[in-house]
Design an enzyme around this catalytic site. Sequence first.
Site, mmCIF file in Angstrom:
data_model
loop_
_atom_site.group_PDB
_atom_site.id
_atom_site.type_symbol
_atom_site.label_atom_id
_atom_site.label_comp_id
_atom_site.label_asym_id
_atom_site.label_seq_id
_atom_site.Cartn_x
_atom_site.Cartn_y
_atom_site.Cartn_z
ATOM 1 N N ASP A 107 4.400 -0.371 12.196
ATOM 2 C CA ASP A 107 3.090 -0.884 11.773
ATOM 3 C C ASP A 107 2.828 -2.300 12.277
ATOM 4 O OD1 ASP A 107 2.258 1.411 10.355
ATOM 5 O OD2 ASP A 107 3.685 0.906 8.787
ATOM 6 N N CYS A 130 -4.457 7.456 9.652
ATOM 7 C CA CYS A 130 -4.669 6.862 10.984
ATOM 8 C C CYS A 130 -4.335 7.855 12.092
ATOM 9 C CB CYS A 130 -3.807 5.613 11.139
ATOM 10 S SG CYS A 130 -4.380 4.252 10.136
ATOM 11 N N ARG A 161 -3.375 10.118 4.111
ATOM 12 C CA ARG A 161 -2.045 10.684 4.333
ATOM 13 C C ARG A 161 -1.277 10.792 3.018
ATOM 14 N NH1 ARG A 161 0.664 13.075 8.257
ATOM 15 N NH2 ARG A 161 -1.516 13.260 8.756
ATOM 16 N N ARG A 212 1.405 13.742 13.851
ATOM 17 C CA ARG A 212 1.746 13.597 12.441
ATOM 18 C C ARG A 212 1.846 14.939 11.695
ATOM 19 N NH1 ARG A 212 -1.237 8.427 9.914
ATOM 20 N NH2 ARG A 212 0.729 8.203 8.827
ATOM 21 N N ARG A 244 -8.388 -0.397 5.150
ATOM 22 C CA ARG A 244 -7.504 0.566 4.479
ATOM 23 C C ARG A 244 -6.114 -0.036 4.261
ATOM 24 N NH1 ARG A 244 -8.611 6.499 6.967
ATOM 25 N NH2 ARG A 244 -7.249 7.083 5.254
ATOM 26 N N LYS A 293 0.829 -1.218 0.000
ATOM 27 C CA LYS A 293 0.000 0.000 0.000
ATOM 28 C C LYS A 293 0.859 1.262 0.000
ATOM 29 C CE LYS A 293 -1.636 1.286 4.136
ATOM 30 N NZ LYS A 293 -1.219 2.610 4.630
ATOM 31 N N ASN A 294 1.845 1.311 0.893
ATOM 32 C CA ASN A 294 2.586 2.558 1.063
ATOM 33 C C ASN A 294 3.531 2.838 -0.112
ATOM 34 O OD1 ASN A 294 1.147 2.913 3.374
ATOM 35 N ND2 ASN A 294 2.779 2.237 4.757
HETATM 36 N N1 EPU Z 1 7.080 13.608 11.434
HETATM 37 C C1 EPU Z 1 7.224 14.936 11.772
HETATM 38 N N2 EPU Z 1 7.176 15.857 10.774
HETATM 39 C C2 EPU Z 1 7.012 15.511 9.467
HETATM 40 C C3 EPU Z 1 6.852 14.134 9.121
HETATM 41 C C4 EPU Z 1 6.899 13.213 10.139
HETATM 42 O O1 EPU Z 1 7.389 15.276 12.946
HETATM 43 O O2 EPU Z 1 6.978 16.408 8.609
HETATM 44 C C5 EPU Z 1 7.122 12.592 12.504
HETATM 45 C C6 EPU Z 1 5.774 11.850 12.637
HETATM 46 O O3 EPU Z 1 4.876 12.559 13.450
HETATM 47 C C7 EPU Z 1 6.195 10.528 13.219
HETATM 48 C C8 EPU Z 1 7.565 10.294 12.587
HETATM 49 O O4 EPU Z 1 8.024 11.571 12.137
HETATM 50 O O5 EPU Z 1 6.316 10.632 14.611
HETATM 51 C C9 EPU Z 1 7.577 9.329 11.430
HETATM 52 O O6 EPU Z 1 6.576 9.664 10.481
HETATM 53 P P1 EPU Z 1 6.724 9.290 8.937
HETATM 54 O O7 EPU Z 1 6.765 10.555 8.168
HETATM 55 O O8 EPU Z 1 7.850 8.341 8.795
HETATM 56 O O9 EPU Z 1 5.369 8.518 8.659
HETATM 57 P P2 EPU Z 1 4.259 8.829 7.554
HETATM 58 O O10 EPU Z 1 4.901 9.109 6.248
HETATM 59 O O11 EPU Z 1 3.274 9.787 8.078
HETATM 60 C C10 EPU Z 1 4.113 6.379 6.690
HETATM 61 C C11 EPU Z 1 3.040 5.360 6.476
HETATM 62 C C12 EPU Z 1 2.592 4.807 7.811
HETATM 63 C C13 EPU Z 1 3.798 4.217 8.529
HETATM 64 C C14 EPU Z 1 4.905 5.272 8.666
HETATM 65 C C15 EPU Z 1 6.188 4.742 9.281
HETATM 66 C C16 EPU Z 1 1.884 6.055 4.458
HETATM 67 C C17 EPU Z 1 0.682 6.632 3.828
HETATM 68 N N3 EPU Z 1 1.901 5.978 5.781
HETATM 69 O O12 EPU Z 1 3.532 7.420 7.451
HETATM 70 O O13 EPU Z 1 1.667 3.766 7.508
HETATM 71 O O14 EPU Z 1 3.403 3.804 9.822
HETATM 72 O O15 EPU Z 1 5.233 5.790 7.362
HETATM 73 O O16 EPU Z 1 6.705 3.714 8.531
HETATM 74 O O17 EPU Z 1 2.795 5.643 3.764
HETATM 75 C C18 EPU Z 1 -0.039 2.221 7.976
HETATM 76 O O18 EPU Z 1 0.252 1.694 6.898
HETATM 77 O O19 EPU Z 1 -0.825 1.701 8.813
HETATM 78 C C19 EPU Z 1 0.590 3.503 8.329
HETATM 79 C C20 EPU Z 1 0.174 4.259 9.325
#
Ligand code: EPU
Length: 428
Positions: free
Chosen positions: A306, A117, A93, A122, A398, A21-22
């Site tokens: 995850d 989620c 997201r 975030r 999802r 998915k991601n």
């Molecule tokens: N963070 C910040 N600022 C930013 C971006 C991130 O502070 O600008 C913080 C976040 O709050 C978090 C940490 O950095 O504490 C890591 O966040 P990351 O950006 O790595 O996660 P994401 O891109 O929001 C994606 C996946 C998530 C998965 C995470 C970690 C998608 C759509 N989502 O989220 O997937 O948990 O990477 O691998 O790709 C899921 O599939 O269930 C899911 C939640």
Amino acid sequence: MHFTITGGTKLRGSVSVNGAKNSALAIISAAALAQDGATYLENVPLYTDILDLCEILRALGAEVTFVDRRVLKIEAKNITNCVAPYEKARKLRGSTYIVGLLLARMGKAEVAMPGGCDIGARPIDFHLKGFEALGARAWLEHGSILAEAPGGLRGTDLFIDRASFGATINLMIAASLGHGTTHLENAAREPEIVDLANFLTGLGATVRGAGTSTIRIEGSRRLHGVRHEIIPDRLEAGTYLLAGLASGGEVEVKGVIPEHLATVCAKLVEVGADLEMGPDSIRLKSPQTLAAVDVQTQPHPGFPTDLHPPIVAALARANGISLVQETVFENRFNYVNELVRMGASVRVDRDTAIVRGQPRLSGAPVEAPDIRGGAALVIAALAAEGQTTVSGVQYVERGYEDLEGKLCQLGAEVSRDGHALASEGQAS
Ligand code: EPU
């Protein structure tokens, strides 16, 4: 919507996993960078977030059609609109990647602040800082991300404060179309980042170093469509392995890249499971009793955040006390109270779940808070005595396609909204 699960059956058999998915969310967004030709994406998983992202691309002017069940064709020569539909974009997201796309393609973007989620604050400050470093102006207004780069984006060296998955993806997308070379330092290293890098290279950009914490991207002024297959979903695979483990069964996940699950497999061995690795499969045989283990989530190659809720569900019946520390998201414990309803002994102390293994869990009505928290409840239900209803299935779906069908294929008794699925004789 709910699942009804009668626990107590040891899962047996094989399941195949879908495309990640991601990875798909990133690559579908990036596909619209190509001014020339069509892109064909294979192994696209069919989740609502993916379908919503396709809708957003259509609203921007791209032609997006499924030409086969899992093959998506994207032709984006006519991107004409810089504003993503607010109600669609706010739901997921992955819509943040549309900002990177539009900045690169159009020099301007307006995209609703993303949803997804509820597992922590975030923020998207790393994305915005990165766009600014590439020469754009980016800010938040009226619930949307606004960005503009009238003179186009230019390559630069930039450091991502934390190895954020989403920020790394977004900046790779933005830096691939245009001029100059960008070095991303402290980049995320997930396999999905490597998948995107391979895809962008196929489009005509030059991307080096993906999978390490320094990625170099040489933008190209024109990109063209390509055919690409999305990598298998390591998180879906890990979930079925943990479900097999929690049920005391023997399961095989097929169509995976075993190296992507190295850390997860190390923990499975530590709890006492026997693993047999094939070139594209992992077979797990559960031990009589699970040993308690400590887990700390980390960005890749660490243990994936995850799979934190699913492993807590499996450890709820381990012999002893396990500590599961969450270091990526600050609020990933919404599922714990529901697990406790089922007889699990889990206490959260700051960022750590303290799991005291219990000899038995018992079925109960519970509610899924998010994708992975929901998966944890399903896993606990498979291991519990009696019947569990898991409501909030729309969240689980999802990230898992046909979860009930695949679990039934492994011999579980699961129905969705009261519709029983045949379970006998389907394990393959
Ligand atoms: N963070 C910040 N600022 C930013 C971006 C991130 O502070 O600008 C913080 C976040 O709050 C978090 C940490 O950095 O504490 C890591 O966040 P990351 O950006 O790595 O996660 P994401 O891109 O929001 C994606 C996946 C998530 C998965 C995470 C970690 C998608 C759509 N989502 O989220 O997937 O948990 O990477 O691998 O790709 C899921 O599939 O269930 C899911 C939640």
